[in-house]
Scaffold this active site. Structure first.
Site, mmCIF file in Angstrom:
data_model
loop_
_atom_site.group_PDB
_atom_site.id
_atom_site.type_symbol
_atom_site.label_atom_id
_atom_site.label_comp_id
_atom_site.label_asym_id
_atom_site.label_seq_id
_atom_site.Cartn_x
_atom_site.Cartn_y
_atom_site.Cartn_z
ATOM 1 N N ARG A 193 0.844 -1.199 0.000
ATOM 2 C CA ARG A 193 0.000 0.000 0.000
ATOM 3 C C ARG A 193 0.877 1.246 0.000
ATOM 4 O O ARG A 193 1.551 1.540 0.982
ATOM 5 C CB ARG A 193 -0.923 0.017 1.231
ATOM 6 C CG ARG A 193 -1.787 1.278 1.280
ATOM 7 C CD ARG A 193 -2.984 1.169 2.216
ATOM 8 N NE ARG A 193 -2.633 1.163 3.629
ATOM 9 C CZ ARG A 193 -3.534 1.209 4.612
ATOM 10 N NH1 ARG A 193 -4.836 1.256 4.321
ATOM 11 N NH2 ARG A 193 -3.146 1.182 5.875
ATOM 12 N N ASP A 201 -3.666 3.064 14.300
ATOM 13 C CA ASP A 201 -2.843 3.636 13.235
ATOM 14 C C ASP A 201 -3.365 5.031 12.944
ATOM 15 O O ASP A 201 -4.184 5.568 13.679
ATOM 16 C CB ASP A 201 -2.804 2.733 11.996
ATOM 17 C CG ASP A 201 -4.130 2.697 11.234
ATOM 18 O OD1 ASP A 201 -5.078 3.411 11.632
ATOM 19 O OD2 ASP A 201 -4.209 1.953 10.241
#
Length: 567
Positions: free
Chosen positions: A182, A468
């Protein structure tokens, strides 16, 4: 003819002040390192520069369109399906067939591109590992460059790690998860690499280096003639998917591999993108392997999209789960859209981490995960995400029990109800209450996450959950919205209104609590005070910043001494 031979003549080394061999128009402002130089080769830099030059104006235009959309929402408009693309939504087209190498994705694990993490994740028993340059990574020069070194070793199959403290060597097993990567979102710059006098686009740097160095080995070792595979974050409109599609086609052409080799899953993690699922798949139809419910970012985006709509305030973040009507509708629409187009519909993140010192609490947390995953597989998801290897056996069991030997549910799940999901379903106001504990938790999590991020860690275990950037963003924008509208905390019987004065007190008390929890020593050494300043400033700013990490990024950019600059 592959990259490196395809129109790139070999050059005699042209040493610069930076120590790297740089093509014209490229300047590296991060420190020199022999390991990094294996990634930052002249040809790889040339490849990234060509991507940047071809697509930078398209990217700037897409970012301007985001600003215009934001102005419309701030003026009272709400997102909806675009009448101009009705033909795409109603048309009978399909995406390219899913490659056999990634047909079965029932459990995926995610994590940063850190060396030991990569080995453990590839060995975890998950079907896929998504190596993350985005929300789980603090994008310092060291983290990014080491990440590329690590991924190259992983694709080559040579990666190992010696843990001196435990006197253990970590190596890859014979069978490993399939690797997806990603890159960062379109909005983030890479301030350590300048191309033609401006910072490079972060996602083109992440994609470019990884693709350049690994496409050949990946297709041979992992992709069975396909790949590399990617996850694409933070899109708001299909025009952004079109740019990615063009990037992929250019990369395939330059590498001399067939069109449609690169495959990507798009995260639907912004509210505007929920109305663009068909259009996004249509733009990427030669390169798509599906969509994913990026549910934490989606909640963040809901607050951000409606930042000037006082009638759409969220309850405490712990209450905004998939049983909320607007969340369930988004998940259902994603499943039906993907299956209609022949690709995977991936479920959301299980952020729980094992609670080692409390077996009862651990079992209760695992049961929550099982219930969440049972809901996903029964709804029709083809796979789902876990943040920790310890969750994989339990999740795998749920999917195996409900899917049997089939690699996915693309053909088997009914999807005729897709037409009945309306704009109102996707926008329905969430139900629930707001509490003082919600305000405190937002503040505590936001500050601790940011402190870790500033010191180079982008994925942080807090209160038995893996946090996160997405979860920190919910904390920030929710605080901002509650402060802006002086909401009443109605869930704990106190009825207190959120004010600057109250927030100031909460910040002080939560900082004391953080110091107690982490210990005086760690608190002093960590960047908690700096994080507190940034977080508080963002929660109390008159205008909401688009991204926490954009502001914080300036605090982790380290340019080499100017004296050695080649400019």
């Amino acid at each position: 003819m592959g990259l490196g031979m395809n129109g790139y003549a070999s050059h005699a080394m042209r040493k610069t002040g930076a120590g790297y061999d740089l093509p014209d128009g490229v300047d590296i402002r991060g420190r020199f390192d022999e390991e990094f130089a294996k990634i930052l080769t002249r040809d790889a830099l040339q490849f990234v520069a060509e991507l940047q030059r071809e697509f930078r104006n398209h990217i700037k235009y897409a970012m301007e369109c985001r600003k215009e959309a934001k102005m419309r929402y701030n003026g009272g408009a709400v997102p909806g399906f675009d009448p101009a693309t009705t033909y795409v939504r109603e048309g009978e087209w399909m995406c390219a067939p899913v490659p056999t190498a990634v047909a079965d994705r029932r459990v995926e694990i995610t994590g940063p591109v850190e060396r030991k993490m990569i080995i453990n994740a590839l060995n975890s028993g998950a079907k896929v590992f998504m190596a993350d340059f985005e929300d789980a990574l603090s994008p310092s020069w060291e983290n990014l460059m080491r990440g590329h070194v690590n991924l190259k070793d992983a694709v080559d199959g040579t990666i190992s790690f010696r843990d001196k403290a435990r006197n253990r060597v970590y190596k890859l097993n014979g069978q490993t998860a399939k690797l997806f990567v990603r890159p960062r979102g379109w909005h983030l710059p890479e301030a350590h690499i300048f191309i033609d006098g401006e910072p490079a686009t972060g996602c083109l740097v992440d994609f470019g280096f990884y693709f350049f160095h690994n496409y050949a080995a990946f297709r041979q070792n992992q992709g069975a003639g396909f790949g590399p595979f990617f996850y694409l974050p933070k899109m708001e409109h299909s025009r952004e998917a079109r740019i990615w599609n063009n990037v992929f086609e250019k990369a395939e052409k330059m590498a001399g591999i067939e069109k449609g080799s690169i495959r990507a899953t798009v995260l639907i993690e912004t509210l505007p993108a929920a109305f663009q699922m068909n259009e996004i798949l249509y733009e990427l139809r030669d390169h798509s392997v599906g969509l994913n419910c990026g549910r934490w970012d989606y909640i963040f985006s809901y607050v951000k999209t409606f930042q000037t709509h006082p009638d759409r305030l969220l309850p405490d973040r712990v209450q905004v789960g998939m049983t909320q009507h607007f969340m369930r509708s988004y998940s259902d629409l994603l499943i039906r859209t993907c299956h209609r187009r022949g690709v995977h519909a991936m479920g959301g993140m299980a952020a729980q981490i094992p609670i080692r010192d409390d077996p009862a609490a651990n079992e209760a947390a695992l049961e929550l995960v099982r219930q969440d995953k049972l809901r996903e597989v029964k709804a029709g998801h083809d796979g789902t995400w876990a943040a920790h290897p310890g969750l994989i056996p339990a999740i795998m069991e749920v999917f195996n029990n409900n899917m049997g030997h089939a690699p996915h549910q693309i053909q088997t799940m009914k999807r005729e109800e897709e037409v009945h999901l309306t704009e109102e379903d996707l926008l329905q106001r969430p139900r629930g209450v707001r509490t003082m504990e919600g305000l405190r938790l937002n503040t505590r999590v936001g500050i601790q996450y940011l402190a870790a991020w500033l010191t180079g860690t982008g994925s942080v275990p807090l209160y038995n959950l893996m946090e996160d950037a997405a979860t920190a963003e919910i904390s920030r924008v929710q605080n901002w919205q509650w402060l802006k509208y002086g909401v009443a905390l109605d869930g704990d019987g106190l009825g207190v209104k959120v004010s600057l004065d109250l927030f100031g007190r909460v910040v002080e008390e939560e900082m004391d609590r953080i110091e107690q929890e982490v210990g005086k020593d760690k608190f002093k050494k960590g960047m908690y005070k700096e994080a507190c300043k940034i977080f508080t400033r963002q929660c109390t700013a008159p205008a909401l910043d688009d991204f926490l990490t954009l502001d914080a990024y300036n605090h982790i950019v380290i340019h080499r001494p100017k004296a050695s600059s080649s400019l």
